[in-house]
Design a protein around this motif. Sequence first.
Motif, PDB file in Angstrom:
ATOM      1  N   ALA A   1       0.821  -1.212   0.000  1.00  0.00           N
ATOM      2  CA  ALA A   1       0.000   0.000   0.000  1.00  0.00           C
ATOM      3  C   ALA A   1       0.857   1.265   0.000  1.00  0.00           C
ATOM      4  O   ALA A   1       0.487   2.272  -0.618  1.00  0.00           O
ATOM      5  N   LYS A   2       2.022   1.210   0.662  1.00  0.00           N
ATOM      6  CA  LYS A   2       2.921   2.365   0.720  1.00  0.00           C
ATOM      7  C   LYS A   2       4.358   1.905   0.402  1.00  0.00           C
ATOM      8  O   LYS A   2       5.173   1.720   1.305  1.00  0.00           O
ATOM      9  N   PRO A   3       4.674   1.739  -0.867  1.00  0.00           N
ATOM     10  CA  PRO A   3       5.974   1.157  -1.259  1.00  0.00           C
ATOM     11  C   PRO A   3       7.183   1.963  -0.814  1.00  0.00           C
ATOM     12  O   PRO A   3       8.243   1.383  -0.548  1.00  0.00           O
ATOM     13  N   THR A   4       7.063   3.300  -0.748  1.00  0.00           N
ATOM     14  CA  THR A   4       8.222   4.090  -0.334  1.00  0.00           C
ATOM     15  C   THR A   4       8.565   3.866   1.133  1.00  0.00           C
ATOM     16  O   THR A   4       9.719   4.017   1.543  1.00  0.00           O
ATOM     17  N   GLU A   5       7.562   3.478   1.929  1.00  0.00           N
ATOM     18  CA  GLU A   5       7.796   3.191   3.343  1.00  0.00           C
ATOM     19  C   GLU A   5       7.971   1.697   3.596  1.00  0.00           C
ATOM     20  O   GLU A   5       8.675   1.292   4.535  1.00  0.00           O
ATOM     21  N   TYR A   6       7.339   0.900   2.764  1.00  0.00           N
ATOM     22  CA  TYR A   6       7.328  -0.550   2.983  1.00  0.00           C
ATOM     23  C   TYR A   6       7.612  -1.254   1.648  1.00  0.00           C
ATOM     24  O   TYR A   6       6.704  -1.697   0.957  1.00  0.00           O
ATOM     25  N   PRO A   7       8.898  -1.329   1.269  1.00  0.00           N
ATOM     26  CA  PRO A   7       9.275  -1.860  -0.048  1.00  0.00           C
ATOM     27  C   PRO A   7       9.248  -3.390  -0.110  1.00  0.00           C
ATOM     28  O   PRO A   7      10.276  -4.062  -0.141  1.00  0.00           O
ATOM     29  N   VAL A   8       8.028  -3.920  -0.109  1.00  0.00           N
ATOM     30  CA  VAL A   8       7.815  -5.360  -0.226  1.00  0.00           C
ATOM     31  C   VAL A   8       7.060  -5.616  -1.528  1.00  0.00           C
ATOM     32  O   VAL A   8       6.125  -4.888  -1.865  1.00  0.00           O
ATOM     33  N   VAL A   9       7.468  -6.643  -2.267  1.00  0.00           N
ATOM     34  CA  VAL A   9       6.816  -6.988  -3.528  1.00  0.00           C
ATOM     35  C   VAL A   9       6.388  -8.449  -3.472  1.00  0.00           C
ATOM     36  O   VAL A   9       7.177  -9.333  -3.089  1.00  0.00           O
ATOM     37  N   ARG A  10       5.149  -8.703  -3.839  1.00  0.00           N
ATOM     38  CA  ARG A  10       4.681 -10.077  -4.016  1.00  0.00           C
ATOM     39  C   ARG A  10       4.837 -10.441  -5.489  1.00  0.00           C
ATOM     40  O   ARG A  10       4.410  -9.690  -6.372  1.00  0.00           O
ATOM     41  N   THR A  11       5.437 -11.592  -5.767  1.00  0.00           N
ATOM     42  CA  THR A  11       5.623 -12.079  -7.134  1.00  0.00           C
ATOM     43  C   THR A  11       4.777 -13.327  -7.324  1.00  0.00           C
ATOM     44  O   THR A  11       4.910 -14.295  -6.566  1.00  0.00           O
ATOM     45  N   VAL A  12       3.901 -13.295  -8.324  1.00  0.00           N
ATOM     46  CA  VAL A  12       3.036 -14.432  -8.627  1.00  0.00           C
ATOM     47  C   VAL A  12       3.167 -14.734 -10.116  1.00  0.00           C
ATOM     48  O   VAL A  12       2.883 -13.867 -10.952  1.00  0.00           O
ATOM     49  N   TYR A  13       3.591 -15.940 -10.448  1.00  0.00           N
ATOM     50  CA  TYR A  13       3.739 -16.260 -11.865  1.00  0.00           C
ATOM     51  C   TYR A  13       3.613 -17.751 -12.118  1.00  0.00           C
ATOM     52  O   TYR A  13       3.708 -18.582 -11.209  1.00  0.00           O
ATOM     53  N   GLY A  14       3.409 -18.087 -13.390  1.00  0.00           N
ATOM     54  CA  GLY A  14       3.301 -19.481 -13.792  1.00  0.00           C
ATOM     55  C   GLY A  14       3.083 -19.574 -15.290  1.00  0.00           C
ATOM     56  O   GLY A  14       2.966 -18.563 -15.992  1.00  0.00           O
ATOM     57  N   ILE A  15       3.009 -20.786 -15.774  1.00  0.00           N
ATOM     58  CA  ILE A  15       2.866 -21.024 -17.209  1.00  0.00           C
ATOM     59  C   ILE A  15       1.481 -20.600 -17.700  1.00  0.00           C
ATOM     60  O   ILE A  15       0.468 -20.905 -17.083  1.00  0.00           O
ATOM     61  N   ASP A  16       1.482 -19.891 -18.801  1.00  0.00           N
ATOM     62  CA  ASP A  16       0.259 -19.438 -19.460  1.00  0.00           C
ATOM     63  C   ASP A  16       0.386 -19.785 -20.938  1.00  0.00           C
ATOM     64  O   ASP A  16       0.551 -18.917 -21.791  1.00  0.00           O
ATOM     65  N   ALA A  17       0.317 -21.080 -21.241  1.00  0.00           N
ATOM     66  CA  ALA A  17       0.612 -21.565 -22.595  1.00  0.00           C
ATOM     67  C   ALA A  17      -0.347 -21.004 -23.638  1.00  0.00           C
ATOM     68  O   ALA A  17       0.046 -20.755 -24.784  1.00  0.00           O
ATOM     69  N   ASP A  18      -1.607 -20.811 -23.262  1.00  0.00           N
ATOM     70  CA  ASP A  18      -2.573 -20.301 -24.235  1.00  0.00           C
ATOM     71  C   ASP A  18      -2.617 -18.772 -24.266  1.00  0.00           C
ATOM     72  O   ASP A  18      -3.409 -18.183 -25.004  1.00  0.00           O
TER      73      ASP A  18
END
Length: 507
Positions: free
Chosen positions: A174-191
């Motif tokens: 919500a406040k990246p400049t104060e709380y620099p946390v990133v969630r990474t979500v990924y996976g195969i999207d063949a179509d």
Amino acid sequence: MKYIIQSNFTHLSKFVLTATSVAVFSPISSAYAALGFSTTVAQITEEQQLLAHKEVETRNRPTIQRQTVMTVSRNVSVKAKKTGFSLTIWQPSGNFSEVIARISVKSKGSKGYLKEQFLGDYKYKIKQKAKFVKGLKASDRIVVRLYDIQNRFIGYSEFESLSANTTVNLILSAKPTEYPVVRTVYGIDADQNGTIDAGTTTYDYFTQVRNQRVIFLSSSQTFQGSQFQVEGLSTIAATSVYPVSFTQGEYALVRQSFVNIFSSDLAKVLQATPGSLVQVIEVGDNSSYDISQMLMNYRQVRLSRPVKVAFSDVSIDYWAKDFIAELASMEIIEGFPNGTFHPDAPVTRAQFAAMLRKAFAKGKIRQAVAFKDVSTKSWAYNAINEAYQMGFLNTVIGKDFNPSQSLSRLDVLVALARGLNYQTSGSTDTILSVYSDATTIPREYRSLIAALTQRGIVVNYPNVKMLNAEGLATRSEVSALLYQALSSTGQVTNISSQYVVGQQIAD
């Protein structure tokens, strides 16, 4: 499909994988099918060089360059399937409207990861998606450094390239400049429908920045996870899900001490403020970027130190320009003090040995030989011995090496096939039928040439269908063949060229 043609510098940040389809473009396409080639739409030496590096005064705000979207009308047949990814940046609980994503890639080589290479700075609108295609292979790692539009660093992500098209989501706090946390979500999207395919693994984890260092978190239990929840994406798991290489082995990132994200050995462009050394690319709707082309465009700034990669006798449209420049940037080849390269000059066995020594860190398969015609004081003494021990070059007669002998194209091809221990699969005659002069290939070398052909190593200029095996190998031809050999081992990214067998362009 559309591609952004970018003549300036860019940065890469995610997983890349693209599905390929087979098409018939010419009478020899059946032979290409036998080689295992598929088709996709694409955008269209021996010593080292010094490059004058001009630094631009750092600006507080980035310079934005709007890219022109151009439709590419040529189809290219390329070896093996390509990997690519789409990248979307989210902030479900904040008020950011735009961010800058600095994207780079760490290519997986035979002995670990190569140095991080800049792919561009991209200005994203929140929820905007862009595609990054071509130039990656499975197991490469993509790095994304995130900045707000005031150029304040707000987060870091790193993910592994998968074996098929991938969708990647980066979610800000919500406040990246104060709380620099990133969630990474990924996976195969063949179509390529924008969602992770059912029945496949969804990688889901958090990275947190502290004092310009990043830690890969093993769980989300230390902070309020709801701010990272995006409608349509999986619910945050209690325990992070990482690729195996992130948790095990020599290059694991999880449970390691903080990783320095602005290491002093990085190229300056990866340490600089966005917009200070290269222009920021403004991402448009449905933008697509060719990673291979971006690597070419940013060649000079992605070097960790100045190296000359342009030569006065190699024009901007010269057929082998990119092969020469890339090898020069790797300091495998170099030009001459007067700024020339002499692309049409022959290559001697000693010169080729020096190139091989710089290009390949390969184990020794045999003991050194005391060549009668190679003095221990010769400039090429060590290179010749190592090229022989690695299996690339043999003696000529008895214990003679003949270091000053100029090489034929066949000499170069056979040396590469032997040194890399490449074997053919399938019908040799069928594979070699792509060459109009296939009958001139000596019987004892036909399987070696077929093995190189299958791997996309053979480069024929000016006629892609003519091997010209007995022709004298020029510095430009040797550069192209050597680069493709490196590409076949995964040490460098692919270069699109109509002269690479298997990349025949049909207008």
